[in-house]
Design a protein around this motif. Structure first.
Motif, PDB file in Angstrom:
ATOM      1  N   VAL A  29       0.862  -1.182   0.000  1.00  0.00           N
ATOM      2  CA  VAL A  29       0.000   0.000   0.000  1.00  0.00           C
ATOM      3  C   VAL A  29       0.893   1.225   0.000  1.00  0.00           C
ATOM      4  O   VAL A  29       1.907   1.257   0.700  1.00  0.00           O
ATOM      5  CB  VAL A  29      -0.900   0.025   1.253  1.00  0.00           C
ATOM      6  CG1 VAL A  29      -1.831   1.217   1.239  1.00  0.00           C
ATOM      7  CG2 VAL A  29      -1.702  -1.264   1.357  1.00  0.00           C
ATOM      8  N   HIS A  30       0.533   2.230  -0.791  1.00  0.00           N
ATOM      9  CA  HIS A  30       1.292   3.480  -0.789  1.00  0.00           C
ATOM     10  C   HIS A  30       1.261   4.087   0.608  1.00  0.00           C
ATOM     11  O   HIS A  30       0.200   4.148   1.227  1.00  0.00           O
ATOM     12  CB  HIS A  30       0.695   4.449  -1.805  1.00  0.00           C
ATOM     13  CG  HIS A  30       1.556   5.651  -2.057  1.00  0.00           C
ATOM     14  ND1 HIS A  30       1.668   6.680  -1.151  1.00  0.00           N
ATOM     15  CD2 HIS A  30       2.353   5.976  -3.086  1.00  0.00           C
ATOM     16  CE1 HIS A  30       2.496   7.580  -1.620  1.00  0.00           C
ATOM     17  NE2 HIS A  30       2.923   7.184  -2.799  1.00  0.00           N
ATOM     18  N   PRO A  31       2.437   4.557   1.102  1.00  0.00           N
ATOM     19  CA  PRO A  31       2.497   5.051   2.483  1.00  0.00           C
ATOM     20  C   PRO A  31       1.451   6.117   2.809  1.00  0.00           C
ATOM     21  O   PRO A  31       0.887   6.108   3.913  1.00  0.00           O
ATOM     22  CB  PRO A  31       3.904   5.636   2.592  1.00  0.00           C
ATOM     23  CG  PRO A  31       4.682   5.051   1.477  1.00  0.00           C
ATOM     24  CD  PRO A  31       3.745   4.528   0.451  1.00  0.00           C
ATOM     25  N   VAL A  32       1.192   7.020   1.869  1.00  0.00           N
ATOM     26  CA  VAL A  32       0.202   8.072   2.146  1.00  0.00           C
ATOM     27  C   VAL A  32      -1.196   7.474   2.271  1.00  0.00           C
ATOM     28  O   VAL A  32      -1.960   7.830   3.171  1.00  0.00           O
ATOM     29  CB  VAL A  32       0.230   9.165   1.053  1.00  0.00           C
ATOM     30  CG1 VAL A  32      -0.903  10.159   1.280  1.00  0.00           C
ATOM     31  CG2 VAL A  32       1.561   9.876   1.047  1.00  0.00           C
ATOM     32  N   VAL A  33      -1.507   6.533   1.384  1.00  0.00           N
ATOM     33  CA  VAL A  33      -2.810   5.867   1.463  1.00  0.00           C
ATOM     34  C   VAL A  33      -2.912   5.108   2.781  1.00  0.00           C
ATOM     35  O   VAL A  33      -3.944   5.143   3.460  1.00  0.00           O
ATOM     36  CB  VAL A  33      -3.007   4.908   0.267  1.00  0.00           C
ATOM     37  CG1 VAL A  33      -4.303   4.142   0.413  1.00  0.00           C
ATOM     38  CG2 VAL A  33      -2.983   5.674  -1.043  1.00  0.00           C
ATOM     39  N   ILE A  69      -5.283   4.417   8.077  1.00  0.00           N
ATOM     40  CA  ILE A  69      -5.160   4.158   9.510  1.00  0.00           C
ATOM     41  C   ILE A  69      -5.779   5.301  10.311  1.00  0.00           C
ATOM     42  O   ILE A  69      -6.495   5.089  11.289  1.00  0.00           O
ATOM     43  CB  ILE A  69      -3.677   3.977   9.908  1.00  0.00           C
ATOM     44  CG1 ILE A  69      -3.069   2.759   9.202  1.00  0.00           C
ATOM     45  CG2 ILE A  69      -3.524   3.856  11.403  1.00  0.00           C
ATOM     46  CD1 ILE A  69      -3.674   1.437   9.587  1.00  0.00           C
ATOM     47  N   LEU A  70      -5.540   6.528   9.852  1.00  0.00           N
ATOM     48  CA  LEU A  70      -6.094   7.683  10.556  1.00  0.00           C
ATOM     49  C   LEU A  70      -7.626   7.647  10.554  1.00  0.00           C
ATOM     50  O   LEU A  70      -8.263   7.881  11.581  1.00  0.00           O
ATOM     51  CB  LEU A  70      -5.605   8.981   9.904  1.00  0.00           C
ATOM     52  CG  LEU A  70      -6.082  10.236  10.624  1.00  0.00           C
ATOM     53  CD1 LEU A  70      -5.284  10.459  11.894  1.00  0.00           C
ATOM     54  CD2 LEU A  70      -6.001  11.459   9.738  1.00  0.00           C
ATOM     55  N   PHE A  71      -8.213   7.307   9.404  1.00  0.00           N
ATOM     56  CA  PHE A  71      -9.680   7.308   9.342  1.00  0.00           C
ATOM     57  C   PHE A  71     -10.266   6.133  10.120  1.00  0.00           C
ATOM     58  O   PHE A  71     -11.343   6.259  10.701  1.00  0.00           O
ATOM     59  CB  PHE A  71     -10.156   7.328   7.894  1.00  0.00           C
ATOM     60  CG  PHE A  71      -9.734   8.591   7.186  1.00  0.00           C
ATOM     61  CD1 PHE A  71      -9.910   9.816   7.800  1.00  0.00           C
ATOM     62  CD2 PHE A  71      -9.132   8.551   5.940  1.00  0.00           C
ATOM     63  CE1 PHE A  71      -9.511  10.990   7.182  1.00  0.00           C
ATOM     64  CE2 PHE A  71      -8.728   9.715   5.317  1.00  0.00           C
ATOM     65  CZ  PHE A  71      -8.904  10.933   5.944  1.00  0.00           C
ATOM     66  N   ILE A  72      -9.543   5.006  10.143  1.00  0.00           N
ATOM     67  CA  ILE A  72      -9.994   3.895  10.988  1.00  0.00           C
ATOM     68  C   ILE A  72      -9.975   4.349  12.452  1.00  0.00           C
ATOM     69  O   ILE A  72     -10.921   4.119  13.208  1.00  0.00           O
ATOM     70  CB  ILE A  72      -9.101   2.647  10.808  1.00  0.00           C
ATOM     71  CG1 ILE A  72      -9.232   2.099   9.379  1.00  0.00           C
ATOM     72  CG2 ILE A  72      -9.475   1.563  11.814  1.00  0.00           C
ATOM     73  CD1 ILE A  72      -8.228   1.012   9.032  1.00  0.00           C
TER      74      ILE A  72
END
Lengths: 64, 310
Positions: free
Chosen positions: B45-49, B54-57
């Motif tokens: 997974v692209h690091p930004v994605v 993770i932030l939205f989870i």
């Protein structure tokens, strides 16, 4: 009693305002970064733009 | 008149109180397990994605925490452990907690759908629904099985992380779910055994209150016993490795030994030493989960560097 301009309550309000401000700014930055990454991963996105565009047409069979 | 205003002002919330509404300590576990689920998945997974997902989870998990604090303010107020939470202590109004919970839930699910995929977002939405509605509203006050079924909410994050990367569900993600799901009952019942008065006062039907402490001890050992094969089983899937298997073998042996001690002794013995064995089991359960997921991370890292010890 003299009025104090700065009450402890103002500190709490400021903490709230600054916190929300930073959170919103961070959110904007994050969505921007996400957009950049998504667009770069998908590659150039072109569609019909009222005139035929060579780059958006399906690849042509070489003429015999 | 002015005096009432002063007390109102005194209760005005700072930013930290809103943050506390999101249950940061629960959130840290969610972040960690979701991150492991995402990293051990076979799709990069692209690091930004990954960061966004993770932030939205985490925000989604926090939102369900806020909804829980809105609904449970009456219980929280009478329990020592939770009386200082923002809503029962009066710093944040209950409907404000509801508003924040609903708004952040929507934001987190929509943003996760945009950042990752619809399956991950759907799982997150279900997790929030499960924790806020099924657990908090329906189960917590009505059945001693509340934490068993409610534990599912805490078990979803690694599955969501896996779904972010792969867009699907698999044996591996189901087993990571099962690991947390089976771990929750002994973890909470160990806590309930030595935090006796709290749940009594709040009239939350914990197993200790409804079926007695003997039954609770039996259940702790029973669940620990059935947890072990699940934990070891992960070691034989594609995400397992030597580090995981070794860690899991040691941890399960320790956890079983602890649960055995708690099972074998009776109430007078426990009271005599101030519930030392129960406290020890509870502390061990925390490192148990943390180290299992940590070991998965180590094995995934080893694999990414091409170290195949298998």
């Amino acid at each position: 009693m003299a009025l104090r301009a700065e009450h402890e309550i103002h500190k709490r309000r400021r903490s709230r305002n600054v916190g929300v401000g930073i959170a919103l700014a961070g959110f904007v930055a994050l969505v921007f970064a996400l957009s950049v990454v998504k667009i770069n991963t998908v590659g150039p996105v072109e569609g019909f733009d009222h005139t035929p565009r060579a780059s958006a047409l399906p690849p042509q069979e070489p003429a015999e | 008149m002015s005096e009432t205003h002063i007390t109102d002002f005194d209760r005005e919330a700072g930013f930290g109180d809103y943050f506390a509404l999101l249950k940061p300590r629960v959130m840290s576990l969610v972040i960690f397990t979701a991150l492991v689920g995402l990293i051990v998945a076979p799709v990069p997974v692209h690091p930004v994605v990954a960061l966004c997902s993770i932030l939205f989870i985490a925000i989604g998990a926090g939102a369900s925490g806020a909804l829980n604090m809105w609904w449970d303010a009456d219980i929280d107020a009478v329990m020592k452990r939770t009386a200082k939470r923002p809503v029962p202590s009066g710093r944040v109004a209950a409907d404000e907690a509801l508003a924040i919970g609903v708004a952040l839930s929507g934001l987190a699910v929509v943003m996760l759908a945009l950042a990752a995929n619809l399956l991950a977002a759907g799982l997150l939405a279900f997790t929030i629904f499960f924790y806020a509605v099924i657990y908090s509203m329906l189960l917590k006050r009505s059945t001693p099985q509340n934490i068993v079924i409610g534990g599912a909410a805490g078990a979803f994050p690694p599955m969501i992380g896996w779904a972010v990367a792969t867009g699907g569900v698999s044996v591996e993600s189901a087993l990571m779910f099962a690991l947390i799901f089976m771990w929750t009952p002994p973890h909470f019942w160990a806590l309930a055994l030595f935090m006796k008065s709290d749940y009594d006062v709040a009239k939350v039907p914990m197993l200790t209150v409804t079926h007695g402490r003997r039954v609770t001890r039996n259940h702790v050992f029973g669940y620990t016993l059935s947890l072990a094969p699940v934990a070891l089983g992960i070691g034989f899937t594609s995400i397992g490795g030597p580090v995981y298997l070794a860690t899991s073998a040691v941890l399960n042996a320790l956890f079983l030994k602890g649960a055995w001690t708690v099972w074998r002794r009776d109430e007078p013995a426990a009271e005599a030493d101030g519930y030392a064995a129960e406290r020890k089991l509870f502390r061990l359960s925390l490192s148990y989960l943390f180290l299992h997921f940590g070991a998965l991370l180590v094995d995934a890292t080893l694999k990414s560097f091409g170290v195949e010890l298998w």
